[in-house]
Design an enzyme around this catalytic site. Structure first.
Site, PDB file in Angstrom:
ATOM      1  N   LYS A  16     -10.884  21.878 -32.100  1.00  0.00           N
ATOM      2  CA  LYS A  16     -11.187  21.078 -30.894  1.00  0.00           C
ATOM      3  C   LYS A  16     -11.767  21.950 -29.782  1.00  0.00           C
ATOM      4  O   LYS A  16     -12.750  21.593 -29.150  1.00  0.00           O
ATOM      5  CB  LYS A  16      -9.920  20.376 -30.379  1.00  0.00           C
ATOM      6  CG  LYS A  16      -9.251  19.469 -31.394  1.00  0.00           C
ATOM      7  CD  LYS A  16      -8.036  18.769 -30.816  1.00  0.00           C
ATOM      8  CE  LYS A  16      -6.920  19.706 -30.372  1.00  0.00           C
ATOM      9  NZ  LYS A  16      -6.322  20.503 -31.488  1.00  0.00           N
ATOM     10  N   ARG A  92      -1.237  13.258 -26.628  1.00  0.00           N
ATOM     11  CA  ARG A  92      -0.528  13.764 -27.799  1.00  0.00           C
ATOM     12  C   ARG A  92       0.607  12.855 -28.228  1.00  0.00           C
ATOM     13  O   ARG A  92       1.301  13.174 -29.207  1.00  0.00           O
ATOM     14  CB  ARG A  92       0.038  15.148 -27.494  1.00  0.00           C
ATOM     15  CG  ARG A  92      -0.880  16.299 -27.894  1.00  0.00           C
ATOM     16  CD  ARG A  92      -0.214  17.562 -27.462  1.00  0.00           C
ATOM     17  NE  ARG A  92      -0.438  18.718 -28.277  1.00  0.00           N
ATOM     18  CZ  ARG A  92      -1.417  19.606 -28.093  1.00  0.00           C
ATOM     19  NH1 ARG A  92      -2.323  19.406 -27.190  1.00  0.00           N
ATOM     20  NH2 ARG A  92      -1.474  20.684 -28.829  1.00  0.00           N
ATOM     21  N   ARG A 126      -6.260  33.175 -35.301  1.00  0.00           N
ATOM     22  CA  ARG A 126      -6.999  32.912 -34.046  1.00  0.00           C
ATOM     23  C   ARG A 126      -6.765  34.029 -33.033  1.00  0.00           C
ATOM     24  O   ARG A 126      -5.651  34.525 -32.872  1.00  0.00           O
ATOM     25  CB  ARG A 126      -6.542  31.580 -33.446  1.00  0.00           C
ATOM     26  CG  ARG A 126      -7.096  31.344 -32.039  1.00  0.00           C
ATOM     27  CD  ARG A 126      -7.039  29.909 -31.635  1.00  0.00           C
ATOM     28  NE  ARG A 126      -5.696  29.386 -31.525  1.00  0.00           N
ATOM     29  CZ  ARG A 126      -5.420  28.106 -31.256  1.00  0.00           C
ATOM     30  NH1 ARG A 126      -6.397  27.235 -31.087  1.00  0.00           N
ATOM     31  NH2 ARG A 126      -4.172  27.701 -31.172  1.00  0.00           N
ATOM     32  N   ARG A 155      -2.435  34.303 -29.056  1.00  0.00           N
ATOM     33  CA  ARG A 155      -1.546  33.424 -28.285  1.00  0.00           C
ATOM     34  C   ARG A 155      -0.120  33.545 -28.806  1.00  0.00           C
ATOM     35  O   ARG A 155       0.100  33.603 -30.010  1.00  0.00           O
ATOM     36  CB  ARG A 155      -2.013  31.973 -28.418  1.00  0.00           C
ATOM     37  CG  ARG A 155      -3.003  31.585 -27.359  1.00  0.00           C
ATOM     38  CD  ARG A 155      -3.608  30.241 -27.616  1.00  0.00           C
ATOM     39  NE  ARG A 155      -2.647  29.191 -27.935  1.00  0.00           N
ATOM     40  CZ  ARG A 155      -2.983  27.913 -28.103  1.00  0.00           C
ATOM     41  NH1 ARG A 155      -4.235  27.542 -27.983  1.00  0.00           N
ATOM     42  NH2 ARG A 155      -2.072  27.013 -28.394  1.00  0.00           N
ATOM     43  N   ARG A 166       4.664  23.361 -34.453  1.00  0.00           N
ATOM     44  CA  ARG A 166       3.620  22.582 -33.779  1.00  0.00           C
ATOM     45  C   ARG A 166       3.009  21.550 -34.714  1.00  0.00           C
ATOM     46  O   ARG A 166       2.687  20.444 -34.287  1.00  0.00           O
ATOM     47  CB  ARG A 166       2.537  23.526 -33.235  1.00  0.00           C
ATOM     48  CG  ARG A 166       3.026  24.264 -31.994  1.00  0.00           C
ATOM     49  CD  ARG A 166       2.224  25.509 -31.702  1.00  0.00           C
ATOM     50  NE  ARG A 166       0.837  25.250 -31.459  1.00  0.00           N
ATOM     51  CZ  ARG A 166      -0.137  26.139 -31.676  1.00  0.00           C
ATOM     52  NH1 ARG A 166       0.140  27.327 -32.140  1.00  0.00           N
ATOM     53  NH2 ARG A 166      -1.366  25.811 -31.403  1.00  0.00           N
TER      54      ARG A 166
HETATM   55  P1  ADP Z   1      -3.917  23.761 -29.871  1.00  0.00           P
HETATM   56  O1  ADP Z   1      -5.246  24.217 -29.321  1.00  0.00           O
HETATM   57  O2  ADP Z   1      -3.405  24.724 -30.874  1.00  0.00           O
HETATM   58  O3  ADP Z   1      -3.950  22.349 -30.322  1.00  0.00           O
HETATM   59  P2  ADP Z   1      -3.028  23.504 -27.174  1.00  0.00           P
HETATM   60  O4  ADP Z   1      -3.657  24.678 -26.523  1.00  0.00           O
HETATM   61  O5  ADP Z   1      -3.704  22.193 -27.029  1.00  0.00           O
HETATM   62  O6  ADP Z   1      -2.845  23.848 -28.710  1.00  0.00           O
HETATM   63  O7  ADP Z   1      -1.533  23.332 -26.679  1.00  0.00           O
HETATM   64  C1  ADP Z   1      -0.636  24.420 -26.609  1.00  0.00           C
HETATM   65  C2  ADP Z   1       0.722  23.912 -26.132  1.00  0.00           C
HETATM   66  O8  ADP Z   1       0.604  23.349 -24.817  1.00  0.00           O
HETATM   67  C3  ADP Z   1       1.322  22.792 -26.979  1.00  0.00           C
HETATM   68  O9  ADP Z   1       2.031  23.286 -28.097  1.00  0.00           O
HETATM   69  C4  ADP Z   1       2.258  22.106 -25.962  1.00  0.00           C
HETATM   70  O10 ADP Z   1       3.420  22.856 -25.750  1.00  0.00           O
HETATM   71  C5  ADP Z   1       1.422  22.182 -24.686  1.00  0.00           C
HETATM   72  N1  ADP Z   1       0.558  20.998 -24.514  1.00  0.00           N
HETATM   73  C6  ADP Z   1      -0.801  20.963 -24.519  1.00  0.00           C
HETATM   74  N2  ADP Z   1      -1.257  19.707 -24.334  1.00  0.00           N
HETATM   75  C7  ADP Z   1      -0.161  18.919 -24.209  1.00  0.00           C
HETATM   76  C8  ADP Z   1       0.029  17.522 -24.031  1.00  0.00           C
HETATM   77  N3  ADP Z   1      -0.995  16.659 -23.950  1.00  0.00           N
HETATM   78  N4  ADP Z   1       1.321  17.073 -23.942  1.00  0.00           N
HETATM   79  C9  ADP Z   1       2.347  17.911 -24.032  1.00  0.00           C
HETATM   80  N5  ADP Z   1       2.248  19.226 -24.223  1.00  0.00           N
HETATM   81  C10 ADP Z   1       0.993  19.741 -24.320  1.00  0.00           C
HETATM   82  P1  ADP Z   2      -7.930  23.805 -31.672  1.00  0.00           P
HETATM   83  O1  ADP Z   2      -8.474  23.820 -30.254  1.00  0.00           O
HETATM   84  O2  ADP Z   2      -8.121  22.476 -32.347  1.00  0.00           O
HETATM   85  O3  ADP Z   2      -6.535  24.310 -31.776  1.00  0.00           O
HETATM   86  P2  ADP Z   2      -9.731  26.108 -32.131  1.00  0.00           P
HETATM   87  O4  ADP Z   2     -11.107  25.647 -31.730  1.00  0.00           O
HETATM   88  O5  ADP Z   2      -8.992  27.002 -31.214  1.00  0.00           O
HETATM   89  O6  ADP Z   2      -8.838  24.808 -32.546  1.00  0.00           O
HETATM   90  O7  ADP Z   2      -9.882  26.805 -33.576  1.00  0.00           O
HETATM   91  C1  ADP Z   2      -8.758  27.371 -34.253  1.00  0.00           C
HETATM   92  C2  ADP Z   2      -9.214  28.651 -34.983  1.00  0.00           C
HETATM   93  O8  ADP Z   2     -10.088  28.290 -36.062  1.00  0.00           O
HETATM   94  C3  ADP Z   2     -10.013  29.621 -34.130  1.00  0.00           C
HETATM   95  O9  ADP Z   2      -9.679  30.938 -34.509  1.00  0.00           O
HETATM   96  C4  ADP Z   2     -11.476  29.307 -34.442  1.00  0.00           C
HETATM   97  O10 ADP Z   2     -12.329  30.453 -34.302  1.00  0.00           O
HETATM   98  C5  ADP Z   2     -11.395  28.864 -35.890  1.00  0.00           C
HETATM   99  N1  ADP Z   2     -12.343  27.776 -36.222  1.00  0.00           N
HETATM  100  C6  ADP Z   2     -12.743  26.748 -35.441  1.00  0.00           C
HETATM  101  N2  ADP Z   2     -13.599  25.925 -36.099  1.00  0.00           N
HETATM  102  C7  ADP Z   2     -13.727  26.461 -37.343  1.00  0.00           C
HETATM  103  C8  ADP Z   2     -14.481  26.073 -38.524  1.00  0.00           C
HETATM  104  N3  ADP Z   2     -15.253  24.972 -38.547  1.00  0.00           N
HETATM  105  N4  ADP Z   2     -14.362  26.856 -39.618  1.00  0.00           N
HETATM  106  C9  ADP Z   2     -13.577  27.972 -39.595  1.00  0.00           C
HETATM  107  N5  ADP Z   2     -12.844  28.383 -38.536  1.00  0.00           N
HETATM  108  C10 ADP Z   2     -12.922  27.637 -37.418  1.00  0.00           C
END
Ligand code: ADP
Ligand code: ADP
Length: 210
Positions: A16, A92, A126, A155, A166
């Protein structure tokens, strides 16, 4: 039309953030991401709300959701000043869907599909650039500049144990959100297991055809 209002859904690690950065540049919309907003305010004092913990950090480091009232307020404020947006990391759960519906309409709702084994691999590999916020992966998207490579950080919640939690929280709370938009007939699914450029081509087509 005015700038598009886009929602991107998908599990942690689905891509995302990676796609949102490109969407934001290409369509000239604001990237609104609750994960980044919360990470910048991890130590914010929320003790007056009388919740289980006193800061967002305590929820985030365990992989739990930060309470709705904290997150809803962040999104409400960010969206009120945005023309178009790409909203990433929210809603979420179904309570957040209801709150969002009181804030804005959406032009596009898309979801990135990625299998669970691949999600774990992506999240544990990541890395982030603390200076630019750019997202890397040890294998899939390594930093080419040695100066960047040296400053990359992992992270805290990308350890394997927290990742599993998660993903559990995602299945329990966020999969119903995808079902909700699917039942409404507005959900556009994209194969998120393709290479990033191929995912982007599909994402762009969905937004342009909306
Ligand atoms: P990812 O990119 O791996 O999906 P995020 O960066 O979106 O993770 O979120 C990291 C953490 O921040 C989540 O595990 C949660 O603790 C918190 N968080 C993010 N967005 C929300 C939301 N919409 N509601 C509740 N907690 C959230
Ligand atoms: P999210 O915001 O949904 O948690 P991220 O964009 O942070 O996801 O991506 C999670 C990890 O996967 C990062 O290390 C990123 O570089 C890698 N990644 C993202 N898109 C792809 C893809 N299409 N193929 C392989 N790796 C990817």
């Amino acid at each position: 039309m005015a700038q598009p209002r886009i929602l991107i859904l998908g599990a942690p690690g689905a891509g995302k953030g990676t796609q949102s950065a490109t969407i934001s540049d290409h369509f000239d919309v604001e990237h609104v991401t609750t994960g980044d907003a919360l990470r910048s305010n991890k130590q914010m004092d929320i003790s007056h709300l009388d919740l289980e913990y006193e800061t967002p950090a305590e929820y985030m480091d365990q992989g739990e959701l930060v309470p709705d009232e904290v997150v809803n307020a962040i999104v409400d404020e960010a969206l009120s000043s945005a023309d178009g947006f790409i909203l990433d990391g929210y809603p979420r759960n179904l309570e957040q869907v209801e709150a969002l519906e009181g804030m804005t309409d959406l032009d596009v709702v898309l979801a990135l599909d990625v299998s669970e084994d691949e999600l774990v691999h992506r999240l544990t590999g990541r890395r982030m650039d603390p200076e630019t916020g750019d997202i890397y992966h040890l294998e899939y998207n390594p930093a080419e500049d040695p100066a960047v490579e040296e400053r990359l950080v992992q992270r805290e919640d990308d350890s394997e144990e927290t990742v599993r939690e998660r993903l559990r929280v995602y299945r329990e709370n966020t999969e119903p959100v995808l079902e909700y938009y699917g039942d409404k007939g507005v959900l556009e699914r994209v194969d998120g297991e393709q290479a990033p450029d191929e995912v982007w081509e599909d994402v762009r087509a969905v937004i342009e055809n909306a």
